[in-house]
Design a protein around this motif. Structure first.
Motif, PDB file in Angstrom:
ATOM      1  N   THR A  73       1.884  11.858   1.704  1.00  0.00           N
ATOM      2  CA  THR A  73       0.986  12.090   0.564  1.00  0.00           C
ATOM      3  C   THR A  73       0.294  13.450   0.660  1.00  0.00           C
ATOM      4  O   THR A  73       0.206  14.188  -0.329  1.00  0.00           O
ATOM      5  N   LEU A  74      -0.185  13.810   1.846  1.00  0.00           N
ATOM      6  CA  LEU A  74      -0.888  15.087   2.009  1.00  0.00           C
ATOM      7  C   LEU A  74       0.033  16.277   1.753  1.00  0.00           C
ATOM      8  O   LEU A  74      -0.401  17.294   1.195  1.00  0.00           O
ATOM      9  N   VAL A  75       1.282  16.167   2.156  1.00  0.00           N
ATOM     10  CA  VAL A  75       2.247  17.245   1.916  1.00  0.00           C
ATOM     11  C   VAL A  75       2.400  17.475   0.414  1.00  0.00           C
ATOM     12  O   VAL A  75       2.366  18.622  -0.064  1.00  0.00           O
ATOM     13  N   ILE A  76       2.558  16.393  -0.321  1.00  0.00           N
ATOM     14  CA  ILE A  76       2.766  16.503  -1.762  1.00  0.00           C
ATOM     15  C   ILE A  76       1.510  17.014  -2.457  1.00  0.00           C
ATOM     16  O   ILE A  76       1.573  17.920  -3.296  1.00  0.00           O
ATOM     17  N   VAL A  77       0.356  16.448  -2.100  1.00  0.00           N
ATOM     18  CA  VAL A  77      -0.894  16.899  -2.708  1.00  0.00           C
ATOM     19  C   VAL A  77      -1.157  18.362  -2.374  1.00  0.00           C
ATOM     20  O   VAL A  77      -1.566  19.151  -3.237  1.00  0.00           O
ATOM     21  N   GLY A  78      -0.910  18.752  -1.141  1.00  0.00           N
ATOM     22  CA  GLY A  78      -1.232  20.107  -0.705  1.00  0.00           C
ATOM     23  C   GLY A  78      -0.310  21.189  -1.212  1.00  0.00           C
ATOM     24  O   GLY A  78      -0.714  22.353  -1.323  1.00  0.00           O
ATOM     25  N   ILE A 103       7.295   8.908   1.420  1.00  0.00           N
ATOM     26  CA  ILE A 103       6.439   9.553   0.418  1.00  0.00           C
ATOM     27  C   ILE A 103       4.984   9.160   0.644  1.00  0.00           C
ATOM     28  O   ILE A 103       4.076   9.989   0.537  1.00  0.00           O
ATOM     29  N   SER A 104       4.761   7.885   0.983  1.00  0.00           N
ATOM     30  CA  SER A 104       3.404   7.435   1.294  1.00  0.00           C
ATOM     31  C   SER A 104       2.844   8.176   2.509  1.00  0.00           C
ATOM     32  O   SER A 104       1.714   8.669   2.489  1.00  0.00           O
ATOM     33  N   ILE A 105       3.642   8.271   3.555  1.00  0.00           N
ATOM     34  CA  ILE A 105       3.222   8.998   4.760  1.00  0.00           C
ATOM     35  C   ILE A 105       2.968  10.465   4.445  1.00  0.00           C
ATOM     36  O   ILE A 105       2.042  11.086   4.977  1.00  0.00           O
ATOM     37  N   ILE A 146       0.839  -1.204   0.000  1.00  0.00           N
ATOM     38  CA  ILE A 146       0.000   0.000   0.000  1.00  0.00           C
ATOM     39  C   ILE A 146       0.871   1.251   0.000  1.00  0.00           C
ATOM     40  O   ILE A 146       0.553   2.243  -0.673  1.00  0.00           O
ATOM     41  N   ASP A 147       1.983   1.217   0.727  1.00  0.00           N
ATOM     42  CA  ASP A 147       2.924   2.350   0.670  1.00  0.00           C
ATOM     43  C   ASP A 147       3.445   2.542  -0.752  1.00  0.00           C
ATOM     44  O   ASP A 147       3.554   3.680  -1.234  1.00  0.00           O
ATOM     45  N   TRP A 148       3.767   1.449  -1.423  1.00  0.00           N
ATOM     46  CA  TRP A 148       4.202   1.546  -2.815  1.00  0.00           C
ATOM     47  C   TRP A 148       3.110   2.153  -3.692  1.00  0.00           C
ATOM     48  O   TRP A 148       3.381   3.033  -4.530  1.00  0.00           O
ATOM     49  N   ALA A 149       1.867   1.700  -3.494  1.00  0.00           N
ATOM     50  CA  ALA A 149       0.754   2.192  -4.316  1.00  0.00           C
ATOM     51  C   ALA A 149       0.531   3.688  -4.100  1.00  0.00           C
ATOM     52  O   ALA A 149       0.366   4.452  -5.058  1.00  0.00           O
ATOM     53  N   LYS A 150       0.541   4.122  -2.848  1.00  0.00           N
ATOM     54  CA  LYS A 150       0.330   5.539  -2.557  1.00  0.00           C
ATOM     55  C   LYS A 150       1.478   6.388  -3.080  1.00  0.00           C
ATOM     56  O   LYS A 150       1.264   7.475  -3.640  1.00  0.00           O
ATOM     57  N   ALA A 151       2.706   5.901  -2.916  1.00  0.00           N
ATOM     58  CA  ALA A 151       3.872   6.666  -3.372  1.00  0.00           C
ATOM     59  C   ALA A 151       3.862   6.809  -4.893  1.00  0.00           C
ATOM     60  O   ALA A 151       4.083   7.908  -5.432  1.00  0.00           O
ATOM     61  N   ALA A 202       8.859  16.100 -12.155  1.00  0.00           N
ATOM     62  CA  ALA A 202       7.996  15.584 -11.089  1.00  0.00           C
ATOM     63  C   ALA A 202       8.824  15.009  -9.946  1.00  0.00           C
ATOM     64  O   ALA A 202       8.534  15.256  -8.764  1.00  0.00           O
ATOM     65  N   LEU A 203       9.870  14.259 -10.288  1.00  0.00           N
ATOM     66  CA  LEU A 203      10.733  13.693  -9.257  1.00  0.00           C
ATOM     67  C   LEU A 203      11.481  14.786  -8.497  1.00  0.00           C
ATOM     68  O   LEU A 203      11.685  14.680  -7.276  1.00  0.00           O
ATOM     69  N   ALA A 204      11.872  15.848  -9.207  1.00  0.00           N
ATOM     70  CA  ALA A 204      12.540  16.970  -8.541  1.00  0.00           C
ATOM     71  C   ALA A 204      11.596  17.668  -7.566  1.00  0.00           C
ATOM     72  O   ALA A 204      12.008  18.108  -6.479  1.00  0.00           O
ATOM     73  N   ILE A 205      10.325  17.783  -7.927  1.00  0.00           N
ATOM     74  CA  ILE A 205       9.337  18.396  -7.035  1.00  0.00           C
ATOM     75  C   ILE A 205       9.136  17.534  -5.791  1.00  0.00           C
ATOM     76  O   ILE A 205       9.054  18.048  -4.668  1.00  0.00           O
ATOM     77  N   ILE A 206       9.070  16.208  -5.986  1.00  0.00           N
ATOM     78  CA  ILE A 206       8.961  15.304  -4.839  1.00  0.00           C
ATOM     79  C   ILE A 206      10.176  15.476  -3.925  1.00  0.00           C
ATOM     80  O   ILE A 206      10.053  15.537  -2.692  1.00  0.00           O
ATOM     81  N   ALA A 207      11.367  15.565  -4.530  1.00  0.00           N
ATOM     82  CA  ALA A 207      12.590  15.743  -3.740  1.00  0.00           C
ATOM     83  C   ALA A 207      12.573  17.076  -2.991  1.00  0.00           C
ATOM     84  O   ALA A 207      13.026  17.159  -1.839  1.00  0.00           O
ATOM     85  N   LEU A 208      12.043  18.115  -3.634  1.00  0.00           N
ATOM     86  CA  LEU A 208      11.957  19.429  -2.993  1.00  0.00           C
ATOM     87  C   LEU A 208      11.046  19.396  -1.766  1.00  0.00           C
ATOM     88  O   LEU A 208      11.323  20.052  -0.751  1.00  0.00           O
ATOM     89  N   LEU A 209       9.970  18.608  -1.847  1.00  0.00           N
ATOM     90  CA  LEU A 209       9.004  18.538  -0.748  1.00  0.00           C
ATOM     91  C   LEU A 209       9.376  17.481   0.297  1.00  0.00           C
ATOM     92  O   LEU A 209       8.774  17.455   1.378  1.00  0.00           O
ATOM     93  N   TYR A 210      10.351  16.656  -0.001  1.00  0.00           N
ATOM     94  CA  TYR A 210      10.719  15.567   0.909  1.00  0.00           C
ATOM     95  C   TYR A 210      11.161  16.071   2.284  1.00  0.00           C
ATOM     96  O   TYR A 210      10.755  15.503   3.308  1.00  0.00           O
ATOM     97  N   PRO A 211      11.975  17.135   2.376  1.00  0.00           N
ATOM     98  CA  PRO A 211      12.327  17.653   3.712  1.00  0.00           C
ATOM     99  C   PRO A 211      11.108  18.128   4.503  1.00  0.00           C
ATOM    100  O   PRO A 211      11.114  18.059   5.739  1.00  0.00           O
ATOM    101  N   VAL A 212      10.088  18.616   3.810  1.00  0.00           N
ATOM    102  CA  VAL A 212       8.869  19.030   4.498  1.00  0.00           C
ATOM    103  C   VAL A 212       8.188  17.820   5.130  1.00  0.00           C
ATOM    104  O   VAL A 212       7.658  17.898   6.247  1.00  0.00           O
ATOM    105  N   ILE A 213       8.211  16.687   4.418  1.00  0.00           N
ATOM    106  CA  ILE A 213       7.644  15.457   4.967  1.00  0.00           C
ATOM    107  C   ILE A 213       8.410  15.037   6.222  1.00  0.00           C
ATOM    108  O   ILE A 213       7.812  14.678   7.249  1.00  0.00           O
TER     109      ILE A 213
END
Length: 340
Positions: free
Chosen positions: A273-278, A269-271, A8-13, A316-327
């Motif tokens: 998800t709200l950070v990335i969506v928001g 990234i799964s945990i 499920i973590d894989w699916a959400k990520a 897209a991957l760069a954006i995920i990386a940018l938001l990763y510290p926020v997670i």
């Protein structure tokens, strides 16, 4: 801490990465883009139904909903509002007047609604109130003796309304359309979770099912598009549902193939998800600005033609990386950002 389900973590990520990818401007003429754009949200709704828990009391349920859905919805809209003001100023050369400034606020209060009087403030958040409403419907149905017949009836009604809306366009964006479109997949996930289905993982079986389901979904989607262009409205709508089901299980079986691989980055990234969506819409605007004005390839890029997949994917991957510290920050310091 509750035990996590790795597939499920894989699916959400993977799903949230695809959401960022699909929100980068790309041409609607590209099959892969329309395919992912049309289907990816079913993953979130199935998983939300699959993980739906009966907490025994309305008080406990609402405490969870407040924590995981309502507060994040309010918080991310508040965070994004200054961005909206800045974007308006840069686009118009002046600050918005009172009426203009109230339009996104009203849109957020109306669940990211859009009309002449309001507009979505943080459009991707529409799925939070949609999931909240689905949770409430399930809670109410559980109090009856015929919960499954009621839910099946509601799913049939949602299909009819979705088909009618595709023809007459009477439902507002974004939450009502999301409800009509995704209720069957949420309920399907709820049934799978309720009866403890889809739990075990077998590499060979899951690999074959993944390939077969994804292949079927691609063929169904091509048929779905052909029906649309040939004016066969009902066929177009009917085919859309098996397309979604085949895609859903293709992705989930693929994630079960990956179940034996545990990566902290996938879990986080799964945990988050709200950070990335928001927050990803803000990040996309920044990347678009930089790419358009400063990239050596900017002569090949415009908001009309957008990205090609080979530029959209690393962006897209760069954006995920940018938001990763926020997670990481949210996990340790401010759990409301991740719905905890």
């Amino acid at each position: 801490m509750k035990e996590r389900i790795n597939w499920i973590d894989w699916a959400k990520a993977l799903a949230v990465c695809c959401v960022v990818f699909c929100h980068l401007p790309q041409s609607q003429e590209w099959f892969y883009y329309r395919y992912l754009q049309a289907l990816i949200m079913v993953i979130f709704f199935f998983i939300s139904g699959y993980l739906k828990k009966d907490r025994g009391s309305d008080k406990e349920n609402w405490r969870k909903y407040l924590q995981s859905l309502i507060k994040p919805y309010i918080l991310y809209n508040i965070i994004v509002y200054p961005y909206w003001i800045l974007k308006f100023y840069l686009s118009n050369g002046a600050m918005p007047d009172f009426f203009q400034a109230m339009k996104p606020i009203l849109g957020a209060l109306l669940l990211e609604h859009e009309n002449s009087l309001c507009e979505p403030l943080n459009g991707p958040l529409w799925y939070l109130p949609a999931i909240l409403i689905m949770h409430i419907v399930i809670d109410l149905c559980r109090k009856t003796k015929h919960q499954h017949w009621i839910m099946i009836t509601l799913c049939v009604i949602s299909f009819i309304l979705y088909a009618a809306n595709k023809y007459w366009y009477f439902a507002p964006n974004l939450t009502p359309m999301g409800l009509m479109r995704n209720l069957p997949y949420y309920y399907l996930g709820y049934l799978f979770g309720l009866y403890h289905l889809f739990r075990d993982c077998h590499l060979k079986r899951d690999s074959i099912c993944c390939i077969l389901c994804l292949s079927a979904s691609i063929l169904f989607f091509a048929w779905h598009l052909d029906a649309f262009y040939s004016g066969q409205h009902m066929l177009h709508i009917i085919i859309f549902y098996p397309t979604n089901i085949a895609f859903l299980f293709g992705v989930l079986y693929g994630c079960k193939v990956l179940d034996g691989i545990q990566l902290s980055v996938v879990t986080n990234i799964s945990i988050g998800t709200l950070v990335i969506v928001g927050l990803h819409i803000v990040a996309i605007t920044i990347f678009n600005f930089v790419f358009f004005h400063f990239s050596p390839f900017n002569s090949h890029f415009s908001l009309r033609n957008g990205y090609h997949w080979y530029t959209a994917l690393p962006t897209a991957l760069a954006i995920i990386a940018l938001l990763y510290p926020v997670i990481s920050y949210a996990k340790n310091k401010y759990s409301m950002l991740i719905g905890r």
